[in-house]
Enzyme design. Structure first.
Site, PDB file in Angstrom:
ATOM      1  N   LYS A  15       0.829  -1.217   0.000  1.00  0.00           N
ATOM      2  CA  LYS A  15       0.000   0.000   0.000  1.00  0.00           C
ATOM      3  C   LYS A  15       0.856   1.257   0.000  1.00  0.00           C
ATOM      4  CE  LYS A  15       1.003   1.139   4.413  1.00  0.00           C
ATOM      5  NZ  LYS A  15       1.738   2.321   4.835  1.00  0.00           N
ATOM      6  N   ASP A 145      -2.205  -1.796   9.787  1.00  0.00           N
ATOM      7  CA  ASP A 145      -2.346  -1.823   8.328  1.00  0.00           C
ATOM      8  C   ASP A 145      -2.921  -3.142   7.801  1.00  0.00           C
ATOM      9  OD1 ASP A 145      -1.219   0.689   8.187  1.00  0.00           O
ATOM     10  OD2 ASP A 145       0.799  -0.053   7.746  1.00  0.00           O
TER      11      ASP A 145
HETATM   12  O1  C5P Z   1       0.382  -1.444  13.727  1.00  0.00           O
HETATM   13  P1  C5P Z   1       1.807  -1.725  13.432  1.00  0.00           P
HETATM   14  O2  C5P Z   1       2.353  -2.874  14.219  1.00  0.00           O
HETATM   15  O3  C5P Z   1       2.117  -1.801  11.984  1.00  0.00           O
HETATM   16  O4  C5P Z   1       2.573  -0.448  13.961  1.00  0.00           O
HETATM   17  C1  C5P Z   1       3.957  -0.440  14.189  1.00  0.00           C
HETATM   18  C2  C5P Z   1       4.286   0.697  15.134  1.00  0.00           C
HETATM   19  O5  C5P Z   1       4.016   1.951  14.504  1.00  0.00           O
HETATM   20  C3  C5P Z   1       3.494   0.723  16.411  1.00  0.00           C
HETATM   21  O6  C5P Z   1       4.093  -0.066  17.395  1.00  0.00           O
HETATM   22  C4  C5P Z   1       3.516   2.196  16.780  1.00  0.00           C
HETATM   23  O7  C5P Z   1       4.742   2.521  17.390  1.00  0.00           O
HETATM   24  C5  C5P Z   1       3.503   2.875  15.419  1.00  0.00           C
HETATM   25  N1  C5P Z   1       2.139   3.261  15.024  1.00  0.00           N
HETATM   26  C6  C5P Z   1       1.576   4.376  15.626  1.00  0.00           C
HETATM   27  N2  C5P Z   1       0.302   4.743  15.272  1.00  0.00           N
HETATM   28  C7  C5P Z   1      -0.401   4.055  14.348  1.00  0.00           C
HETATM   29  C8  C5P Z   1       0.172   2.924  13.712  1.00  0.00           C
HETATM   30  C9  C5P Z   1       1.453   2.557  14.082  1.00  0.00           C
HETATM   31  O8  C5P Z   1       2.200   5.020  16.463  1.00  0.00           O
HETATM   32  N3  C5P Z   1      -1.638   4.447  14.039  1.00  0.00           N
END
Ligand code: C5P
Length: 311
Positions: A15, A145
């Protein structure tokens, strides 16, 4: 009814965030987002087979992109398999084989696409019967995501990026995607975002608002207008970590891209071009001036995670 399959292959797209507006962080450190996701035809493929040893889970990876992906229990596809097992109570196991095309730790949601494709493949292999909505909900527990990688197409993401509303986008957009080497850690880029926000006079909003102008431009399919709205509020944080990204973005624009942005938390760069030929032209000009750079041209895709083979 057809017999239960022993082998299922599913794909899920990478994406781009066409706009990414970032608000404050919640108690877990997750930020409120208003983002427009678009799926691109750069696919992760997950083949799931019933294992010789019933109940075992194993993973192998075949990567077409540079970098390292863990094959231990931190791997998002394995975590997806564990989660689907614990939620449905199935005793089945699987051997997962992932073929990667999406840049690793590049800001294009490759790991999330692995999880999405694994959920869709295993839901069929194990005959667990969850609906796409249920798979998206399960996916949101693995990463912000993952639901979008299940859904695909173009969608507005709010909440942490996991609350999705499909957005009409009738035109196929063509993207030149350049991986400048190296990786950026998403938590680290968000941390730098917080630091930069703390030292700025205007704090980020609690609830960022969607870019309605972009949504209108997407609905009309006016590529020039869409180009004018591409924006990423993680830009400064990503460039703070990787100053070279700014030069590459400038170079992409100077060599004819309609617009260029950092994809998600970077470091992959996404440049909007008119079509395939234009994309290759910009890529060639860039390579002639800057030397070797990993660039591919890929169109947007309406598809999310889906089964492409089952037997
Ligand atoms: O959701 P995902 O594991 O891909 O996110 C990785 C990191 O990115 C999270 O641990 C967080 O630190 C940051 N993140 C965030 N806010 C979001 C998505 C991700 O701070 N909406």
């Amino acid at each position: 009814m057809s017999p239960a399959p022993r082998r299922v292959v599913a794909t899920a797209p990478g994406k781009i965030n066409l706009s990414l507006r970032v608000g404050g962080a919640d108690h877990r450190g997750y930020h409120a987002l208003a983002t427009v996701f678009q799926a691109v035809d750069l696919l992760e493929t997950v083949e799931a087979r019933l294992p010789e040893q019933p109940g075992s889970l194993a993973l192998t990876i075949d990567s077409r992109v540079r970098g390292h992906v863990p094959v231990d229990s931190t791997n998002l596809a394995l975590r997806a398999a564990e989660l689907l097992r614990s939620e449905t109570g199935t005793q089945h196991g699987a051997h997962l084989h992932i073929t990667k095309q999406v840049p690793i730790a590049g800001g294009m949601g490759g790991g999330s696409a692995d999880a999405a494709a694994a959920l869709v493949a295993l839901n069929h292999l194990w005959q667990t019967g969850l609906s796409p909505q249920e798979l998206m909900l399960l996916g949101s527990r693995l990463g912000a995501d993952v639901p979008f990688a299940v859904l695909g197409g173009t969608a507005l993401g709010t909440g942490n990026g996991d609350q999705l509303t499909p957005a009409p986008a009738p035109a196929t957009l063509t993207w030149l995607l350049c991986a400048p080497g190296g990786h950026l850690s998403t938590p680290e880029v968000f941390r730098v975002f917080d630091e930069l926000a703390a030292s700025s006079s205007a704090p980020p909003p609690v609830t960022p608002q969607p870019d309605h102008e972009q949504l209108r431009a997407l609905a009309t399919g006016d590529v020039e207008a869409i180009a004018g709205t591409l924006a990423n509020e993680l830009h400064h944080a990503a460039v703070h970590q990787r100053p070279d990204l700014q030069d590459l973005l400038d170079a992409l624009r100077e060599r004819g891209a309609l617009a260029a942005i950092v994809s998600g938390s970077g470091p992959t760069l996404a440049a909007l071009v008119h079509d395939d030929e234009h994309g290759h032209q910009v890529s060639e000009r860039l390579r002639a001036d800057l030397g070797d750079l990993d660039c591919v041209v890929a169109p947007s895709t309406p598809h999310g995670a889906r089964i492409i083979e089952a037997a």
